[in-house]
Design an enzyme around this catalytic site. Sequence first.
Site, short mmCIF file in Angstrom:
data_model
loop_
_atom_site.label_atom_id
_atom_site.label_comp_id
_atom_site.label_asym_id
_atom_site.label_seq_id
_atom_site.Cartn_x
_atom_site.Cartn_y
_atom_site.Cartn_z
N HIS A 62 125.70 -11.54 -6.82
CA HIS A 62 125.30 -12.30 -8.00
C HIS A 62 125.92 -11.69 -9.25
CE1 HIS A 62 122.94 -15.05 -10.45
NE2 HIS A 62 122.87 -14.03 -11.31
N ASN B 114 134.23 -22.12 -15.76
CA ASN B 114 133.52 -22.41 -17.00
C ASN B 114 132.63 -21.22 -17.31
OD1 ASN B 114 134.56 -25.08 -17.13
ND2 ASN B 114 132.99 -25.80 -15.70
N HIS C 30 136.06 -23.41 -9.63
CA HIS C 30 136.24 -24.77 -9.14
C HIS C 30 137.67 -24.90 -8.65
CE1 HIS C 30 132.68 -26.66 -11.30
NE2 HIS C 30 132.82 -25.55 -12.02
N CYS D 57 123.07 -18.16 -4.98
CA CYS D 57 122.66 -17.09 -4.07
C CYS D 57 121.97 -17.69 -2.84
CB CYS D 57 121.72 -16.11 -4.76
SG CYS D 57 122.51 -14.93 -5.87
N GLY E 168 130.81 -25.62 -20.40
CA GLY E 168 130.50 -26.47 -19.25
C GLY E 168 129.80 -25.76 -18.11
N HIS F 106 131.59 -18.77 -10.47
CA HIS F 106 132.26 -19.59 -9.44
C HIS F 106 133.57 -20.11 -9.99
CE1 HIS F 106 129.42 -22.07 -11.75
NE2 HIS F 106 130.31 -23.05 -11.66
N HIS G 280 125.87 -18.40 -11.79
CA HIS G 280 126.36 -17.52 -10.72
C HIS G 280 127.85 -17.81 -10.71
CE1 HIS G 280 125.93 -15.75 -6.44
NE2 HIS G 280 127.21 -16.04 -6.58
#
Length: 112
Positions: free
Chosen positions: A46, A85, A100, A7, A91, A98, A96
């Site tokens: 969030h 994850n 990859h 955030c 992992g 996300h 928050h």
Amino acid sequence: MSDCLFCKIAAGEIPADKVMEEDDLVVFRDINAQAPTHLLVIPRKHIASMNDVTVADAALLGRLLDACRRAAAHEKLTEYRIVNNCGESAGQSVFHIHLHLLGGRSLGWPPG
Ligand code: AMP
């Protein structure tokens, strides 16, 4: 959320190497890159993890995936991996949500 690292990155309160900033999402380079290209795609909203997503977030999740595609094109990648994850044992270290985006080298399967 006031004590959330991502955030704060989204709000510009903590610096990050940002490659895209849009109304509802931010894309920046992972500080501990695991591949030549390793980007993180986060919503400004969030949401702690995939377990906390509701159907009302469906369009936002679609936007995150579309941002992965556009960020890959920005990095001139046509082959890449998108990872989420969910939970510590999977992992997840930052709570928050996300995605990859990894690319630029051969990626093994299955992941560790
Ligand atoms: P995960 O382990 O799936 O929750 O992913 C969190 C990712 O955030 C890890 O790959 C970290 O290297 C990355 N990370 C942690 N702090 C920062 C930061 N300040 N800037 C960029 N990436 C970060």
